[in-house]
Design a protein around this motif. Structure first.
Motif, PDB file in Angstrom:
ATOM      1  N   HIS A 117       0.823  -1.208   0.000  1.00 62.24           N
ATOM      2  CA  HIS A 117       0.000   0.000   0.000  1.00 62.24           C
ATOM      3  C   HIS A 117       0.859   1.260   0.000  1.00 62.24           C
ATOM      4  O   HIS A 117       0.523   2.232  -0.692  1.00 62.24           O
ATOM      5  CB  HIS A 117      -0.982  -0.001   1.181  1.00 62.24           C
ATOM      6  N   ASP A 118       1.952   1.249   0.716  1.00 65.19           N
ATOM      7  CA  ASP A 118       2.863   2.392   0.703  1.00 65.19           C
ATOM      8  C   ASP A 118       3.394   2.647  -0.709  1.00 65.19           C
ATOM      9  O   ASP A 118       3.628   3.786  -1.105  1.00 65.19           O
ATOM     10  CB  ASP A 118       4.045   2.178   1.657  1.00 65.19           C
ATOM     11  N   ALA A 119       3.576   1.575  -1.467  1.00 70.95           N
ATOM     12  CA  ALA A 119       4.139   1.692  -2.817  1.00 70.95           C
ATOM     13  C   ALA A 119       3.130   2.171  -3.856  1.00 70.95           C
ATOM     14  O   ALA A 119       3.508   2.813  -4.832  1.00 70.95           O
ATOM     15  CB  ALA A 119       4.725   0.349  -3.252  1.00 70.95           C
ATOM     16  N   VAL A 120       1.829   1.872  -3.650  1.00 78.82           N
ATOM     17  CA  VAL A 120       0.878   2.142  -4.736  1.00 78.82           C
ATOM     18  C   VAL A 120      -0.347   2.983  -4.385  1.00 78.82           C
ATOM     19  O   VAL A 120      -1.109   3.336  -5.285  1.00 78.82           O
ATOM     20  CB  VAL A 120       0.398   0.830  -5.406  1.00 78.82           C
ATOM     21  N   ASP A 121      -0.567   3.302  -3.133  1.00 86.45           N
ATOM     22  CA  ASP A 121      -1.785   4.031  -2.771  1.00 86.45           C
ATOM     23  C   ASP A 121      -1.920   5.400  -3.444  1.00 86.45           C
ATOM     24  O   ASP A 121      -3.027   5.903  -3.595  1.00 86.45           O
ATOM     25  CB  ASP A 121      -1.909   4.191  -1.252  1.00 86.45           C
ATOM     26  N   ASP A 122      -0.800   5.999  -3.847  1.00 83.21           N
ATOM     27  CA  ASP A 122      -0.874   7.304  -4.516  1.00 83.21           C
ATOM     28  C   ASP A 122      -0.742   7.186  -6.033  1.00 83.21           C
ATOM     29  O   ASP A 122      -0.572   8.186  -6.731  1.00 83.21           O
ATOM     30  CB  ASP A 122       0.186   8.250  -3.959  1.00 83.21           C
ATOM     31  N   CYS A 123      -0.863   5.960  -6.549  1.00 88.95           N
ATOM     32  CA  CYS A 123      -0.779   5.756  -8.003  1.00 88.95           C
ATOM     33  C   CYS A 123      -2.076   6.178  -8.683  1.00 88.95           C
ATOM     34  O   CYS A 123      -3.141   6.192  -8.076  1.00 88.95           O
ATOM     35  CB  CYS A 123      -0.532   4.279  -8.320  1.00 88.95           C
ATOM     36  N   ASP A 124      -1.958   6.495  -9.947  1.00 87.19           N
ATOM     37  CA  ASP A 124      -3.142   6.724 -10.768  1.00 87.19           C
ATOM     38  C   ASP A 124      -3.610   5.414 -11.387  1.00 87.19           C
ATOM     39  O   ASP A 124      -4.803   5.158 -11.486  1.00 87.19           O
ATOM     40  CB  ASP A 124      -2.827   7.741 -11.872  1.00 87.19           C
ATOM     41  N   ILE A 125      -2.631   4.589 -11.808  1.00 87.62           N
ATOM     42  CA  ILE A 125      -2.941   3.305 -12.452  1.00 87.62           C
ATOM     43  C   ILE A 125      -2.033   2.218 -11.901  1.00 87.62           C
ATOM     44  O   ILE A 125      -0.817   2.402 -11.815  1.00 87.62           O
ATOM     45  CB  ILE A 125      -2.744   3.383 -13.988  1.00 87.62           C
TER      46      ILE A 125
END
Length: 190
Positions: A117-125
Protein backbone atom coordinates in the motif's frame (compact mmCIF):
# COMPACT_ATOMS: atom_id res chain seq x y z
CA UNK A 1 -6.33 13.42 -17.77
CA UNK A 2 -4.82 14.80 -20.94
CA UNK A 3 -1.50 16.45 -20.21
CA UNK A 4 -1.40 15.17 -16.63
CA UNK A 5 1.66 13.20 -15.58
CA UNK A 6 0.38 9.90 -14.21
CA UNK A 7 2.00 7.63 -11.65
CA UNK A 8 1.73 4.13 -13.13
CA UNK A 9 3.03 0.88 -11.69
CA UNK A 10 3.12 -2.36 -13.62
CA UNK A 11 2.72 -5.06 -11.00
CA UNK A 12 2.77 -8.81 -10.96
CA UNK A 13 2.76 -11.62 -8.49
CA UNK A 14 5.97 -13.52 -9.10
CA UNK A 15 5.74 -16.24 -11.74
CA UNK A 16 8.14 -19.00 -12.78
CA UNK A 17 8.76 -18.05 -16.40
CA UNK A 18 8.33 -14.53 -17.74
CA UNK A 19 9.13 -15.21 -21.39
CA UNK A 20 7.44 -12.81 -23.81
CA UNK A 21 6.03 -10.79 -20.91
CA UNK A 22 9.40 -9.05 -20.63
CA UNK A 23 9.09 -7.59 -24.12
CA UNK A 24 5.40 -6.81 -23.67
CA UNK A 25 5.87 -5.00 -20.36
CA UNK A 26 8.97 -3.11 -21.47
CA UNK A 27 7.17 -1.97 -24.63
CA UNK A 28 4.37 -0.67 -22.45
CA UNK A 29 6.88 1.09 -20.18
CA UNK A 30 8.59 2.75 -23.15
CA UNK A 31 5.25 4.05 -24.42
CA UNK A 32 4.32 5.50 -21.01
CA UNK A 33 7.79 7.04 -20.67
CA UNK A 34 7.45 8.69 -24.08
CA UNK A 35 4.15 10.19 -22.91
CA UNK A 36 5.99 11.63 -19.88
CA UNK A 37 4.45 9.45 -17.16
CA UNK A 38 6.12 8.16 -13.97
CA UNK A 39 6.29 4.40 -14.65
CA UNK A 40 7.95 1.53 -12.80
CA UNK A 41 7.67 -2.22 -12.07
CA UNK A 42 6.74 -3.90 -8.79
CA UNK A 43 6.99 -7.64 -8.24
CA UNK A 44 5.08 -9.24 -5.36
CA UNK A 45 7.32 -12.10 -4.25
CA UNK A 46 6.29 -15.22 -2.31
CA UNK A 47 8.85 -14.66 0.43
CA UNK A 48 8.96 -13.46 4.06
CA UNK A 49 12.02 -11.30 3.51
CA UNK A 50 14.20 -10.18 0.65
CA UNK A 51 17.86 -9.73 1.44
CA UNK A 52 19.33 -6.33 0.59
CA UNK A 53 22.81 -7.88 0.81
CA UNK A 54 21.91 -10.62 -1.68
CA UNK A 55 20.38 -8.06 -4.05
CA UNK A 56 23.47 -5.83 -3.83
CA UNK A 57 25.86 -8.77 -4.31
CA UNK A 58 24.04 -10.04 -7.42
CA UNK A 59 23.83 -6.51 -8.82
CA UNK A 60 27.58 -6.11 -8.38
CA UNK A 61 28.19 -9.51 -10.05
CA UNK A 62 25.89 -8.60 -12.96
CA UNK A 63 27.62 -5.25 -13.50
CA UNK A 64 31.10 -6.80 -13.40
CA UNK A 65 30.15 -9.73 -15.65
CA UNK A 66 31.03 -12.22 -12.93
CA UNK A 67 27.46 -13.55 -12.71
CA UNK A 68 27.35 -14.35 -16.44
CA UNK A 69 30.76 -16.01 -16.32
CA UNK A 70 29.43 -18.63 -13.89
CA UNK A 71 26.45 -19.61 -16.08
CA UNK A 72 26.04 -21.23 -19.47
CA UNK A 73 24.56 -18.57 -21.74
CA UNK A 74 22.29 -21.14 -23.36
CA UNK A 75 20.78 -22.02 -20.00
CA UNK A 76 17.88 -20.24 -18.39
CA UNK A 77 20.27 -18.82 -15.80
CA UNK A 78 22.40 -16.95 -18.32
CA UNK A 79 21.43 -14.17 -20.59
CA UNK A 80 20.97 -11.25 -18.21
CA UNK A 81 21.25 -7.85 -19.84
CA UNK A 82 20.64 -4.33 -18.61
CA UNK A 83 17.47 -2.90 -20.04
CA UNK A 84 17.77 0.48 -21.72
CA UNK A 85 14.08 0.99 -21.03
CA UNK A 86 13.82 0.22 -17.30
CA UNK A 87 17.46 0.45 -16.24
CA UNK A 88 17.08 -2.90 -14.45
CA UNK A 89 18.93 -6.11 -15.23
CA UNK A 90 16.60 -8.64 -16.81
CA UNK A 91 16.46 -12.24 -17.92
CA UNK A 92 13.68 -13.51 -20.18
CA UNK A 93 13.20 -16.51 -17.87
CA UNK A 94 13.57 -14.99 -14.40
CA UNK A 95 12.32 -11.48 -15.04
CA UNK A 96 13.94 -8.39 -13.56
CA UNK A 97 16.50 -8.01 -10.80
CA UNK A 98 14.66 -5.40 -8.73
CA UNK A 99 15.52 -3.54 -5.51
CA UNK A 100 13.87 -5.02 -2.39
CA UNK A 101 10.89 -3.32 -0.77
CA UNK A 102 10.58 -0.47 -3.30
CA UNK A 103 10.23 -2.72 -6.36
CA UNK A 104 10.15 -6.25 -4.94
CA UNK A 105 7.78 -6.75 -2.03
CA UNK A 106 7.74 -9.92 0.11
CA UNK A 107 4.04 -10.80 0.46
CA UNK A 108 4.59 -13.20 3.38
CA UNK A 109 6.34 -10.50 5.45
CA UNK A 110 4.24 -9.42 8.43
CA UNK A 111 4.12 -5.91 6.90
CA UNK A 112 3.93 -7.07 3.27
CA UNK A 113 0.47 -5.62 2.68
CA UNK A 114 1.50 -2.29 4.25
CA UNK A 115 4.65 -2.19 2.06
CA UNK A 116 2.42 -2.76 -0.96
CA UNK A 117 0.00 0.00 0.00
CA UNK A 118 2.86 2.39 0.70
CA UNK A 119 4.14 1.69 -2.82
CA UNK A 120 0.88 2.14 -4.74
CA UNK A 121 -1.79 4.03 -2.77
CA UNK A 122 -0.87 7.30 -4.52
CA UNK A 123 -0.78 5.76 -8.00
CA UNK A 124 -3.14 6.72 -10.77
CA UNK A 125 -2.94 3.31 -12.45
CA UNK A 126 -1.89 -0.14 -11.27
CA UNK A 127 -1.46 -2.32 -14.32
CA UNK A 128 -1.51 -5.95 -13.19
CA UNK A 129 0.52 -8.30 -15.36
CA UNK A 130 -0.36 -11.45 -13.37
CA UNK A 131 -2.41 -12.40 -10.35
CA UNK A 132 -1.47 -15.37 -8.17
CA UNK A 133 -1.34 -18.61 -10.11
CA UNK A 134 -1.49 -22.17 -8.90
CA UNK A 135 2.10 -22.43 -7.77
CA UNK A 136 3.52 -24.24 -4.75
CA UNK A 137 5.23 -20.98 -3.69
CA UNK A 138 1.81 -19.37 -3.13
CA UNK A 139 0.57 -22.18 -0.88
CA UNK A 140 -1.19 -20.66 2.12
CA UNK A 141 -1.42 -17.20 0.54
CA UNK A 142 -5.11 -16.75 1.22
CA UNK A 143 -4.86 -12.99 1.81
CA UNK A 144 -3.90 -12.19 -1.80
CA UNK A 145 -7.26 -10.49 -2.64
CA UNK A 146 -6.35 -7.76 -0.12
CA UNK A 147 -3.62 -6.62 -2.51
CA UNK A 148 -6.41 -5.54 -4.86
CA UNK A 149 -8.12 -3.46 -2.15
CA UNK A 150 -6.78 -0.12 -3.30
CA UNK A 151 -8.23 3.37 -2.93
CA UNK A 152 -10.88 4.31 -5.48
CA UNK A 153 -8.52 6.88 -7.06
CA UNK A 154 -6.31 3.99 -8.26
CA UNK A 155 -7.50 2.52 -11.56
CA UNK A 156 -6.65 -1.18 -11.77
CA UNK A 157 -6.14 -2.85 -15.14
CA UNK A 158 -5.49 -6.59 -15.58
CA UNK A 159 -3.35 -7.85 -18.43
CA UNK A 160 -4.50 -11.10 -20.04
CA UNK A 161 -1.49 -12.58 -21.77
CA UNK A 162 -2.67 -15.66 -23.59
CA UNK A 163 -5.47 -18.14 -24.16
CA UNK A 164 -5.05 -19.91 -20.83
CA UNK A 165 -7.56 -17.58 -19.16
CA UNK A 166 -9.13 -20.24 -16.91
CA UNK A 167 -5.74 -21.27 -15.55
CA UNK A 168 -3.87 -17.98 -15.29
CA UNK A 169 -6.65 -15.44 -14.92
CA UNK A 170 -9.51 -17.38 -13.39
CA UNK A 171 -9.83 -14.94 -10.49
CA UNK A 172 -10.66 -11.94 -12.70
CA UNK A 173 -14.39 -12.55 -12.27
CA UNK A 174 -13.91 -12.56 -8.48
CA UNK A 175 -12.12 -9.21 -8.74
CA UNK A 176 -14.58 -7.63 -11.18
CA UNK A 177 -15.54 -4.88 -8.72
CA UNK A 178 -11.88 -3.83 -8.43
CA UNK A 179 -10.52 -4.35 -11.98
CA UNK A 180 -11.77 -1.60 -14.28
CA UNK A 181 -10.31 -2.80 -17.60
CA UNK A 182 -8.87 -5.96 -19.13
CA UNK A 183 -5.97 -5.61 -21.57
CA UNK A 184 -5.40 -8.46 -24.02
CA UNK A 185 -1.77 -8.82 -24.98
CA UNK A 186 -2.38 -11.49 -27.61
CA UNK A 187 -5.21 -12.38 -29.97
CA UNK A 188 -5.73 -15.69 -28.13
CA UNK A 189 -6.32 -13.70 -24.92
CA UNK A 190 -9.03 -11.68 -26.61
Amino acid sequence: MKGKKLKIRICTFEIAKYGGMITNIEGRIRAFQEMGHDIDIIILSYQKTISHASYTRKLKDLESGKFQDTKELKSQNGGYSKSEITGYWRNSYYGWHLPPVTNKIPVFHEDGLKMWHDAVDDCDIVFWAFMPTKTSFAKGFSTWPQFFDLPKNVTQIMGIHDGYFDVRSSWVRYLSSKIKYLDCAHVSAY
